[in-house]
Scaffold this motif. Structure first.
Motif, PDB file in Angstrom:
ATOM      1  N   VAL A  39      -6.827  -7.674  -9.315  1.00 43.84           N
ATOM      2  CA  VAL A  39      -7.338  -6.943 -10.389  1.00 43.84           C
ATOM      3  C   VAL A  39      -7.761  -7.844 -11.357  1.00 43.84           C
ATOM      4  O   VAL A  39      -6.863  -8.696 -11.936  1.00 43.84           O
ATOM      5  N   GLN A  41      -9.407  -9.136 -15.714  1.00 47.76           N
ATOM      6  CA  GLN A  41      -9.880  -8.254 -16.852  1.00 47.76           C
ATOM      7  C   GLN A  41     -10.526  -9.511 -17.673  1.00 47.76           C
ATOM      8  O   GLN A  41      -9.683 -10.456 -18.295  1.00 47.76           O
ATOM      9  N   LEU A  47     -10.628  -3.408 -16.929  1.00 43.96           N
ATOM     10  CA  LEU A  47      -9.861  -3.890 -15.612  1.00 43.96           C
ATOM     11  C   LEU A  47     -10.868  -3.590 -14.574  1.00 43.96           C
ATOM     12  O   LEU A  47     -11.715  -2.459 -14.428  1.00 43.96           O
ATOM     13  N   TRP A  49     -11.253  -3.866 -10.322  1.00 41.73           N
ATOM     14  CA  TRP A  49     -10.451  -4.151  -9.091  1.00 41.73           C
ATOM     15  C   TRP A  49     -11.474  -5.238  -8.247  1.00 41.73           C
ATOM     16  O   TRP A  49     -12.417  -5.036  -8.118  1.00 41.73           O
ATOM     17  N   SER A  52      -8.033  -5.676  -2.046  1.00 41.02           N
ATOM     18  CA  SER A  52      -6.663  -5.450  -1.587  1.00 41.02           C
ATOM     19  C   SER A  52      -6.548  -5.827  -0.160  1.00 41.02           C
ATOM     20  O   SER A  52      -7.391  -5.723   0.646  1.00 41.02           O
ATOM     21  N   TYR A  61     -12.765  -5.091  -0.147  1.00 37.52           N
ATOM     22  CA  TYR A  61     -13.207  -5.829  -1.399  1.00 37.52           C
ATOM     23  C   TYR A  61     -14.109  -4.783  -2.059  1.00 37.52           C
ATOM     24  O   TYR A  61     -14.838  -4.064  -1.570  1.00 37.52           O
ATOM     25  N   ASN A  62     -14.201  -4.885  -3.581  1.00 37.45           N
ATOM     26  CA  ASN A  62     -15.215  -4.550  -4.097  1.00 37.45           C
ATOM     27  C   ASN A  62     -16.545  -4.712  -4.018  1.00 37.45           C
ATOM     28  O   ASN A  62     -16.742  -6.255  -3.853  1.00 37.45           O
ATOM     29  N   PRO A  63     -17.502  -3.997  -3.519  1.00 38.48           N
ATOM     30  CA  PRO A  63     -18.909  -4.443  -3.147  1.00 38.48           C
ATOM     31  C   PRO A  63     -19.663  -5.236  -4.057  1.00 38.48           C
ATOM     32  O   PRO A  63     -20.549  -6.156  -3.634  1.00 38.48           O
ATOM     33  N   TYR A  96      -4.837 -10.617 -12.166  1.00 43.71           N
ATOM     34  CA  TYR A  96      -3.472  -9.941 -12.016  1.00 43.71           C
ATOM     35  C   TYR A  96      -3.383  -9.696 -10.402  1.00 43.71           C
ATOM     36  O   TYR A  96      -4.468  -9.268  -9.843  1.00 43.71           O
ATOM     37  N   PHE A 104      -3.913   2.161   0.616  1.00 43.87           N
ATOM     38  CA  PHE A 104      -4.854   1.691  -0.080  1.00 43.87           C
ATOM     39  C   PHE A 104      -5.456   2.419  -1.296  1.00 43.87           C
ATOM     40  O   PHE A 104      -5.630   1.830  -2.382  1.00 43.87           O
ATOM     41  N   LEU A 105      -5.730   3.707  -0.912  1.00 42.11           N
ATOM     42  CA  LEU A 105      -6.394   4.523  -1.962  1.00 42.11           C
ATOM     43  C   LEU A 105      -5.059   5.420  -2.944  1.00 42.11           C
ATOM     44  O   LEU A 105      -4.747   6.460  -2.647  1.00 42.11           O
TER      45      LEU A 105
ATOM     46  N   TYR B  91      -8.413   6.708  -7.765  1.00 46.38           N
ATOM     47  CA  TYR B  91      -8.311   6.009  -6.718  1.00 46.38           C
ATOM     48  C   TYR B  91      -8.474   7.182  -5.509  1.00 46.38           C
ATOM     49  O   TYR B  91      -8.018   6.952  -4.433  1.00 46.38           O
ATOM     50  N   HIS B  96     -12.005   1.403  -5.928  1.00 48.91           N
ATOM     51  CA  HIS B  96     -11.175   1.762  -7.234  1.00 48.91           C
ATOM     52  C   HIS B  96     -12.032   1.631  -8.559  1.00 48.91           C
ATOM     53  O   HIS B  96     -12.581   0.458  -8.607  1.00 48.91           O
ATOM     54  N   PHE B  98     -12.070   1.818 -12.902  1.00 51.00           N
ATOM     55  CA  PHE B  98     -11.081   2.210 -14.177  1.00 51.00           C
ATOM     56  C   PHE B  98     -11.979   2.635 -15.151  1.00 51.00           C
ATOM     57  O   PHE B  98     -13.197   2.348 -15.377  1.00 51.00           O
TER      58      PHE B  98
END
Lengths: 121, 106
Positions: A39, A41, A47, A49, A52, A61-63, A96, A104-105, B91, B96, B98
């Protein structure tokens, strides 16, 4: 006691690859119970993500970053690694390492202290 | 991706006050919401998961409520260590996401 420790270069040049390592102590990353996440910042911001991984091979992965990011595990060293290529100033952030338990969720229930990476020439 | 509107972005209060922070989702997430506290220069720490379940060691002055699209975090009596920034996180679905954060200042 669980500890997550991020490490890597604090300064990366634009267009190059950011590489970070998270050393996990106190638990084996090969435990079926955990996912390991990154994650970030940006300074003064919220934050985001990144992705994972489960040691057995599942990665998410974040798209928004998927084309540039890779997360992997080194079971012999109990480490989780992050690589982000073609970086720009927008990738300047505290990065982080965090743990997710059982799935995962789920939330991130344990965090490392973070490491600041600055992208600048 | 599910977007989140957290409010207020800045909240001024005093020790002993009761405060509430809200988080509104762009779509329903059942109760798959977590709250984090981030002290200056430190990593976030998980306070609440599943909307209202306090993590081990979290003081009972913290409470969470809500369902569907509207959620809240309440601190019943502020202590000095509570002056920090708070984030909600869904979640329920990938990826995810925030909230933007609420800075709680004296």
């Amino acid at each position: 006691q669980l500890q997550l420790q991020e490490s890597g270069p604090g300064l990366v040049k634009p267009s190059e690859t950011l590489s970070l390592t998270c050393t996990v102590s106190g638990v084996s990353i090969t435990s079926d119970d955990y996912f390991w996440a990154w994650v970030r910042q940006p300074p003064g911001k919220g934050l985001d993500w990144i992705g994972s991984i489960h040691y057995f091979g599942s990665t998410y992965y974040n798209p928004s970053l998927k084309s540039r990011v890779a997360i992997s595990v080194d079971t012999s060293r109990n480490q989780v690694s992050l690589k982000l290529n073609s970086v720009t100033a927008a990738d300047t952030a505290v990065y982080y390492c965090a743990r997710q338990t059982y799935d995962f969720l789920v939330p991130f229930d344990y965090w490392g202290q973070g490491t600041l990476v600055t992208v600048s020439s | 991706a599910i977007s989140m509107t957290q409010s207020p972005s800045l909240l001024s209060a005093s020790t002993g006050d009761r405060v509430t922070i809200t988080c509104r989702m762009s779509q329903g997430i059942n109760r798959d919401l977590a709250w984090y506290r981030q002290k200056p220069g430190k990593a976030p720490e998980l306070l609440i998961s599943g909307t209202s379940t306090l993590q081990s060691g979290v003081p009972s002055r913290f409470s969470g409520s809500g369902s569907g699209t509207d959620f809240s975090l309440t601190i019943s009596s502020l202590q000095s260590e509570d002056f920090a920034t708070y984030y909600c996180q869904q979640y329920y679905s990938f990826p995810h996401t925030f909230g933007q954060g609420t800075k709680l200042e004296i």
